[in-house]
Design a protein around this motif. Structure first.
Motif, PDB file in Angstrom:
ATOM      1  N   GLU A  90       0.840  -1.194   0.000  1.00  0.00           N
ATOM      2  CA  GLU A  90       0.000   0.000   0.000  1.00  0.00           C
ATOM      3  C   GLU A  90       0.882   1.253   0.000  1.00  0.00           C
ATOM      4  O   GLU A  90       2.016   1.222   0.448  1.00  0.00           O
ATOM      5  N   VAL A  91       0.306   2.351  -0.477  1.00  0.00           N
ATOM      6  CA  VAL A  91       0.969   3.649  -0.382  1.00  0.00           C
ATOM      7  C   VAL A  91       0.206   4.475   0.644  1.00  0.00           C
ATOM      8  O   VAL A  91      -1.011   4.659   0.526  1.00  0.00           O
ATOM      9  N   ASN A  92       0.918   4.941   1.643  1.00  0.00           N
ATOM     10  CA  ASN A  92       0.317   5.767   2.687  1.00  0.00           C
ATOM     11  C   ASN A  92       0.979   7.133   2.646  1.00  0.00           C
ATOM     12  O   ASN A  92       2.149   7.275   3.008  1.00  0.00           O
ATOM     13  N   TRP A  93       0.222   8.109   2.154  1.00  0.00           N
ATOM     14  CA  TRP A  93       0.754   9.429   1.837  1.00  0.00           C
ATOM     15  C   TRP A  93       0.114  10.451   2.778  1.00  0.00           C
ATOM     16  O   TRP A  93      -1.056  10.766   2.661  1.00  0.00           O
ATOM     17  N   MET A  94       0.913  10.948   3.717  1.00  0.00           N
ATOM     18  CA  MET A  94       0.434  11.952   4.659  1.00  0.00           C
ATOM     19  C   MET A  94       1.098  13.279   4.351  1.00  0.00           C
ATOM     20  O   MET A  94       2.316  13.403   4.433  1.00  0.00           O
ATOM     21  N   THR A  95       0.294  14.273   3.998  1.00  0.00           N
ATOM     22  CA  THR A  95       0.813  15.616   3.756  1.00  0.00           C
ATOM     23  C   THR A  95       0.658  16.441   5.027  1.00  0.00           C
ATOM     24  O   THR A  95      -0.454  16.705   5.472  1.00  0.00           O
ATOM     25  N   ALA A  96       1.796  16.827   5.602  1.00  0.00           N
ATOM     26  CA  ALA A  96       1.779  17.564   6.863  1.00  0.00           C
ATOM     27  C   ALA A  96       1.382  19.020   6.660  1.00  0.00           C
ATOM     28  O   ALA A  96       0.658  19.594   7.469  1.00  0.00           O
ATOM     29  N   GLY A  97       1.890  19.638   5.586  1.00  0.00           N
ATOM     30  CA  GLY A  97       1.559  21.027   5.318  1.00  0.00           C
ATOM     31  C   GLY A  97       1.836  21.920   6.507  1.00  0.00           C
ATOM     32  O   GLY A  97       2.949  21.985   7.022  1.00  0.00           O
ATOM     33  N   SER A  98       0.790  22.594   6.997  1.00  0.00           N
ATOM     34  CA  SER A  98       0.952  23.565   8.077  1.00  0.00           C
ATOM     35  C   SER A  98       1.213  22.927   9.427  1.00  0.00           C
ATOM     36  O   SER A  98       1.620  23.615  10.364  1.00  0.00           O
ATOM     37  N   LYS A 141      -4.570   1.351  -2.069  1.00  0.00           N
ATOM     38  CA  LYS A 141      -4.413  -0.095  -2.062  1.00  0.00           C
ATOM     39  C   LYS A 141      -3.572  -0.556  -3.249  1.00  0.00           C
ATOM     40  O   LYS A 141      -3.478   0.131  -4.274  1.00  0.00           O
ATOM     41  N   PRO A 142      -2.954  -1.761  -3.143  1.00  0.00           N
ATOM     42  CA  PRO A 142      -2.107  -2.244  -4.240  1.00  0.00           C
ATOM     43  C   PRO A 142      -2.809  -2.287  -5.593  1.00  0.00           C
ATOM     44  O   PRO A 142      -2.186  -2.021  -6.624  1.00  0.00           O
ATOM     45  N   GLU A 143      -4.110  -2.601  -5.590  1.00  0.00           N
ATOM     46  CA  GLU A 143      -4.817  -2.678  -6.872  1.00  0.00           C
ATOM     47  C   GLU A 143      -5.007  -1.314  -7.536  1.00  0.00           C
ATOM     48  O   GLU A 143      -5.364  -1.242  -8.723  1.00  0.00           O
ATOM     49  N   GLN A 144      -4.740  -0.229  -6.812  1.00  0.00           N
ATOM     50  CA  GLN A 144      -4.804   1.115  -7.388  1.00  0.00           C
ATOM     51  C   GLN A 144      -3.480   1.543  -8.013  1.00  0.00           C
ATOM     52  O   GLN A 144      -3.402   2.632  -8.592  1.00  0.00           O
ATOM     53  N   LEU A 145      -2.460   0.688  -7.890  1.00  0.00           N
ATOM     54  CA  LEU A 145      -1.114   1.052  -8.316  1.00  0.00           C
ATOM     55  C   LEU A 145      -0.709   0.177  -9.499  1.00  0.00           C
ATOM     56  O   LEU A 145      -0.652  -1.049  -9.375  1.00  0.00           O
ATOM     57  N   PRO A 146      -0.417   0.770 -10.651  1.00  0.00           N
ATOM     58  CA  PRO A 146      -0.108  -0.032 -11.838  1.00  0.00           C
ATOM     59  C   PRO A 146       1.163  -0.850 -11.677  1.00  0.00           C
ATOM     60  O   PRO A 146       2.145  -0.398 -11.095  1.00  0.00           O
ATOM     61  N   VAL A 147       1.112  -2.074 -12.199  1.00  0.00           N
ATOM     62  CA  VAL A 147       2.246  -2.991 -12.173  1.00  0.00           C
ATOM     63  C   VAL A 147       2.620  -3.341 -13.608  1.00  0.00           C
ATOM     64  O   VAL A 147       1.752  -3.580 -14.449  1.00  0.00           O
ATOM     65  N   GLY A 152      11.931 -11.334 -16.274  1.00  0.00           N
ATOM     66  CA  GLY A 152      12.832 -11.065 -15.159  1.00  0.00           C
ATOM     67  C   GLY A 152      12.600  -9.755 -14.451  1.00  0.00           C
ATOM     68  O   GLY A 152      13.380  -9.386 -13.570  1.00  0.00           O
ATOM     69  N   VAL A 153      11.520  -9.044 -14.800  1.00  0.00           N
ATOM     70  CA  VAL A 153      11.268  -7.710 -14.227  1.00  0.00           C
ATOM     71  C   VAL A 153       9.847  -7.625 -13.689  1.00  0.00           C
ATOM     72  O   VAL A 153       8.885  -8.014 -14.368  1.00  0.00           O
ATOM     73  N   TRP A 154       9.724  -7.141 -12.455  1.00  0.00           N
ATOM     74  CA  TRP A 154       8.423  -6.776 -11.858  1.00  0.00           C
ATOM     75  C   TRP A 154       8.563  -5.360 -11.324  1.00  0.00           C
ATOM     76  O   TRP A 154       9.529  -5.040 -10.648  1.00  0.00           O
ATOM     77  N   MET A 155       7.575  -4.509 -11.621  1.00  0.00           N
ATOM     78  CA  MET A 155       7.693  -3.098 -11.245  1.00  0.00           C
ATOM     79  C   MET A 155       6.329  -2.558 -10.851  1.00  0.00           C
ATOM     80  O   MET A 155       5.344  -2.753 -11.556  1.00  0.00           O
ATOM     81  N   ARG A 156       6.276  -1.867  -9.710  1.00  0.00           N
ATOM     82  CA  ARG A 156       5.053  -1.182  -9.274  1.00  0.00           C
ATOM     83  C   ARG A 156       5.331   0.318  -9.183  1.00  0.00           C
ATOM     84  O   ARG A 156       6.332   0.743  -8.589  1.00  0.00           O
ATOM     85  N   LEU A 157       4.450   1.129  -9.753  1.00  0.00           N
ATOM     86  CA  LEU A 157       4.545   2.580  -9.626  1.00  0.00           C
ATOM     87  C   LEU A 157       3.896   2.993  -8.314  1.00  0.00           C
ATOM     88  O   LEU A 157       2.682   2.874  -8.143  1.00  0.00           O
ATOM     89  N   ILE A 158       4.714   3.480  -7.387  1.00  0.00           N
ATOM     90  CA  ILE A 158       4.207   3.937  -6.099  1.00  0.00           C
ATOM     91  C   ILE A 158       3.557   5.309  -6.238  1.00  0.00           C
ATOM     92  O   ILE A 158       2.475   5.561  -5.697  1.00  0.00           O
ATOM     93  N   ALA A 159       4.199   6.211  -6.953  1.00  0.00           N
ATOM     94  CA  ALA A 159       3.663   7.565  -7.122  1.00  0.00           C
ATOM     95  C   ALA A 159       4.323   8.243  -8.310  1.00  0.00           C
ATOM     96  O   ALA A 159       5.424   7.864  -8.727  1.00  0.00           O
ATOM     97  N   GLY A 160       3.652   9.273  -8.846  1.00  0.00           N
ATOM     98  CA  GLY A 160       4.214  10.060  -9.936  1.00  0.00           C
ATOM     99  C   GLY A 160       4.016   9.409 -11.287  1.00  0.00           C
ATOM    100  O   GLY A 160       3.000   8.749 -11.534  1.00  0.00           O
TER     101      GLY A 160
END
Length: 304
Positions: A90-98, A141-147, A152-160
């Motif tokens: 999973e990707v857990n992205w917390m933006t602290a900001g102020s 969730k992992p299913e929201q992240l393209p693979v 010989g290569v497995w790659m998941r895009l976490i962000a960007g």
């Protein structure tokens, strides 16, 4: 050409919790907007062994924390009232900001057994005009992240965005962040569309231009250089980078383009003006004693 090789340093963020710290490094503070990177684990604890590994409530400003697990689980609680069990992939992205406070607790003894717990945490600095955003937290969730897979290569895009892949993880500046697994002999490259690019070897070893590199090293490459990465064994890589944001100051868990803003954050935490998580407010990490600590060196208590 290869700009620099960063050797991870050992840092302790609490009893029983030592990490490999990769960023910031004295000769390379940031890679794109990424200003901090820790690799925790694998943690070897028996289920019956007591642990004080929990990271108590602590504050952040001016950044996003990105938590990504290879194994185990962590419970996140923050001052927005969010409570989220973080699981592998999973990707857990917390933006602290102020300003936000959060805790990370290891509440499932079984998740600590047999070296299961392993995580990467990065901090992404915010652009100057977004440093004071209202804080947010998002879990993807992992299913929201393209693979992507190839021989010989497995790659998941976490962000960007990278290699034509995109996802809906909300970011604030151009960047890429990838989890890549290479089988022995597999060959891989770097995305060309970003100015600054780093490869962290989380497991295994690789060869580039006839030289070998192994676990705990980050390789940072200049723009326009397109290295071929060859896996010497099954290897796990974290690729990250993007466009630079300009100078940032970092002290403990605070990041800002302005020194005076960090001084304000210190006072806010000391005086209780940054709220604690409503479901985890009985203890917290106090503001460290300054002792004229340089503004570019985070205190060892900081994992996130």
């Amino acid at each position: 050409m290869l700009d620099i090789v960063i050797e991870a340093r050992k840092a302790s963020i609490g009893p029983g919790m030592d990490v490999r710290r990769i960023l910031p490094f004295r000769l390379r503070r940031m890679v794109g907007p990424f200003i901090f990177m820790d690799h925790a684990g694998p943690i070897e604890l028996a289920p019956q062994q007591p642990t004080n590994m929990d990271v108590l409530p602590h504050p952040h400003i001016g950044l996003s924390t990105v938590s990504y697990l290879f194994g185990g689980q962590v419970t996140h609680r923050d001052s927005l009232g969010v409570q989220q069990v973080i699981r592998p992939g999973e990707v857990n992205w917390m933006t602290a900001g102020s300003g936000i406070a959060h805790s990370e607790r290891f509440e499932d003894p079984a998740a600590l057994a047999g070296g299961q717990l392993e995580m990467i945490q990065t901090w992404v600095a915010l652009p100057e005009n977004e440093e004071e955003l209202a804080p947010t937290f998002d879990n993807y969730k992992p299913e929201q992240l393209p693979v992507f897979t190839d021989t010989g290569v497995w790659m998941r895009l976490i962000a960007g965005d990278a290699f034509g892949l995109k996802n809906n993880v909300k970011t604030h500046s151009p960047l890429f962040y990838l989890h890549v697994v290479l089988q022995q002999g597999a060959r891989f490259g770097l995305p060309r569309e970003h100015s600054e690019r780093g490869v962290y070897i989380a497991k295994g070893s690789v060869e580039i231009l006839g030289r070998s590199y192994s676990i705990g090293q980050m390789l940072v490459f200049n723009k326009g250089v397109d290295p071929v990465i060859v896996a010497k064994e099954t290897s796990t890589l974290m690729l990250l980078g993007g466009e630079p944001l300009g100078q940032r100051f970092i002290w403990w868990n605070f990041v800002s383009s302005r020194k005076d803003r960090i001084e304000q954050a210190k006072a806010d935490w000391k005086e209780g003006r940054i709220l604690l998580p409503p479901t985890d407010n009985l203890e917290f990490i106090p503001l460290p004693e300054d002792k004229s600590r340089p503004a570019s060196s985070p205190a060892p208590e900081a994992l996130s």
